[in-house]
Design an enzyme around this catalytic site. Structure first.
Site, PDB file in Angstrom:
ATOM      1  N   ASP A 233      -4.819  20.653  12.902  1.00  0.00           N
ATOM      2  CA  ASP A 233      -4.591  19.215  13.100  1.00  0.00           C
ATOM      3  C   ASP A 233      -3.185  18.941  13.641  1.00  0.00           C
ATOM      4  O   ASP A 233      -2.652  17.849  13.479  1.00  0.00           O
ATOM      5  CB  ASP A 233      -4.849  18.426  11.816  1.00  0.00           C
ATOM      6  CG  ASP A 233      -3.849  18.728  10.704  1.00  0.00           C
ATOM      7  OD1 ASP A 233      -2.911  19.524  10.926  1.00  0.00           O
ATOM      8  OD2 ASP A 233      -4.008  18.161   9.601  1.00  0.00           O
TER       9      ASP A 233
ATOM     10  N   ARG B 283      -6.323   2.095  10.096  1.00  0.00           N
ATOM     11  CA  ARG B 283      -6.599   3.342   9.380  1.00  0.00           C
ATOM     12  C   ARG B 283      -5.527   3.613   8.327  1.00  0.00           C
ATOM     13  O   ARG B 283      -5.823   4.091   7.233  1.00  0.00           O
ATOM     14  CB  ARG B 283      -6.676   4.508  10.373  1.00  0.00           C
ATOM     15  CG  ARG B 283      -7.920   4.467  11.263  1.00  0.00           C
ATOM     16  CD  ARG B 283      -8.050   5.753  12.078  1.00  0.00           C
ATOM     17  NE  ARG B 283      -9.259   5.739  12.881  1.00  0.00           N
ATOM     18  CZ  ARG B 283      -9.312   5.354  14.144  1.00  0.00           C
ATOM     19  NH1 ARG B 283      -8.197   4.950  14.747  1.00  0.00           N
ATOM     20  NH2 ARG B 283     -10.451   5.372  14.805  1.00  0.00           N
ATOM     21  N   LEU B 284      -4.281   3.312   8.655  1.00  0.00           N
ATOM     22  CA  LEU B 284      -3.207   3.521   7.690  1.00  0.00           C
ATOM     23  C   LEU B 284      -3.375   2.622   6.473  1.00  0.00           C
ATOM     24  O   LEU B 284      -3.156   3.043   5.328  1.00  0.00           O
ATOM     25  CB  LEU B 284      -1.847   3.269   8.348  1.00  0.00           C
ATOM     26  CG  LEU B 284      -1.366   4.336   9.338  1.00  0.00           C
ATOM     27  CD1 LEU B 284      -0.102   3.877  10.034  1.00  0.00           C
ATOM     28  CD2 LEU B 284      -1.132   5.666   8.632  1.00  0.00           C
ATOM     29  N   ARG B 285      -3.771   1.378   6.702  1.00  0.00           N
ATOM     30  CA  ARG B 285      -3.970   0.459   5.580  1.00  0.00           C
ATOM     31  C   ARG B 285      -5.140   0.919   4.708  1.00  0.00           C
ATOM     32  O   ARG B 285      -5.131   0.702   3.489  1.00  0.00           O
ATOM     33  CB  ARG B 285      -4.209  -0.959   6.090  1.00  0.00           C
ATOM     34  CG  ARG B 285      -2.970  -1.574   6.740  1.00  0.00           C
ATOM     35  CD  ARG B 285      -3.068  -3.073   6.912  1.00  0.00           C
ATOM     36  NE  ARG B 285      -1.887  -3.596   7.588  1.00  0.00           N
ATOM     37  CZ  ARG B 285      -0.723  -3.812   6.990  1.00  0.00           C
ATOM     38  NH1 ARG B 285      -0.587  -3.542   5.705  1.00  0.00           N
ATOM     39  NH2 ARG B 285       0.307  -4.291   7.669  1.00  0.00           N
ATOM     40  N   ALA B 286      -6.119   1.576   5.324  1.00  0.00           N
ATOM     41  CA  ALA B 286      -7.247   2.097   4.551  1.00  0.00           C
ATOM     42  C   ALA B 286      -6.810   3.227   3.622  1.00  0.00           C
ATOM     43  O   ALA B 286      -7.403   3.444   2.566  1.00  0.00           O
ATOM     44  CB  ALA B 286      -8.351   2.581   5.489  1.00  0.00           C
ATOM     45  N   ARG B 287      -5.740   3.938   3.999  1.00  0.00           N
ATOM     46  CA  ARG B 287      -5.232   5.012   3.144  1.00  0.00           C
ATOM     47  C   ARG B 287      -4.459   4.470   1.951  1.00  0.00           C
ATOM     48  O   ARG B 287      -4.416   5.079   0.886  1.00  0.00           O
ATOM     49  CB  ARG B 287      -4.287   5.923   3.948  1.00  0.00           C
ATOM     50  CG  ARG B 287      -4.948   6.679   5.064  1.00  0.00           C
ATOM     51  CD  ARG B 287      -3.922   7.601   5.682  1.00  0.00           C
ATOM     52  NE  ARG B 287      -4.315   8.047   7.006  1.00  0.00           N
ATOM     53  CZ  ARG B 287      -3.529   8.751   7.802  1.00  0.00           C
ATOM     54  NH1 ARG B 287      -2.318   9.092   7.406  1.00  0.00           N
ATOM     55  NH2 ARG B 287      -3.939   9.114   9.002  1.00  0.00           N
TER      56      ARG B 287
END
EC number: 2.7.1.113
Length: 222
Positions: A91, A147-151
């Site tokens: 990754d 996506r960051l807020r979902a983390r």
């Protein structure tokens, strides 16, 4: 999956993308599909990273040097898998310091951290293996922030002001010029390669039919 795996005899695949692109999740899924070793950079294990987010000017060099040492060790892992005819899906790109160093480190004439870093890299890094395929997840700022807020609720607020935008721009610049390995640029704003099987199948199908050293994948290709 219906995609014919014999058409994709890739031994070393890299998935890259800016922060919040979903590169680690996709690399993990591809590693499972190809029965490959999943090699992750694990940025959360860098003890200097949180300090860098709190005070970028004072901790950038230590942060990048730690990543450099980790990547040097990763080369041994990649070479060991190659020696036993195994597969690796990573990754991170070994050359990703070319993206981060111009943003993170000072180039002051009298105390040039960038020059110091490149000198250290020249001494530390062994010859770097070249990926058989690089997948760049091109992600806009809004999609990455989602996506960051979902983390975690406050995760986007961890970064120094303007940092994510500059990193995104450096990723686009870097891959616009990248020609070291076959490259698939996948627009990831509206695609979910880890949660949507149709999108993942499309990715595999695109990989299996790639010709030349550069290819593009967009949602309209479905």
């Amino acid at each position: 999956m219906r995609t014919e795996q014999h058409k994709m005899d890739y031994r070393y695949i890299v998935v890259e993308g800016a922060i919040g692109s979903g590169k680690s999740e996709l690399a993990r899924r591809l590693a499972g599909y190809f029965d490959a070793l999943y090699l992750t950079e694990s940025p959360e294990t860098n003890p200097f990273l949180e300090l860098f987010y709190q005070n970028a000017a004072n901790h950038g060099l230590a942060t990048e040097l730690h990543f450099l040492l980790r990547r040097a060790k990763a080369i041994d892992i990649i070479n060991a898998e190659e020696a036993k005819n195994g597969r690796v899906v990573a990754d991170f790109l070994l050359e990703k310091d070319k993206i981060f160093v111009p943003v993170v480190l000072d180039d002051n004439e009298n105390a040039n951290e960038q020059t110091l870093f490149w000198e250290a890299k020249h001494k530390i890094m062994p010859e770097m293996p070249v990926p058989d395929l690089v997948i760049y997840l091109q992600t806009g700022g809004a999609a990455a922030e989602k996506r960051l807020r979902a983390r975690g609720e406050g995760m986007p607020n961890l970064f120094p002001e303007g940092y994510l935008g500059r990193i995104n721009e450096e990723y686009r610049r870097f891959f616009h010029l990248y020609d070291n390995a076959p490259l698939l640029i996948a627009n990831n704003d509206e695609m979910d390669f880890t949660g949507n099987d149709d999108h993942f199948e499309l990715l595999l199908r695109t990989i299996s039919h790639m010709q030349g050293n550069r290819h593009y994948l967009n949602l309209k290709d479905i």
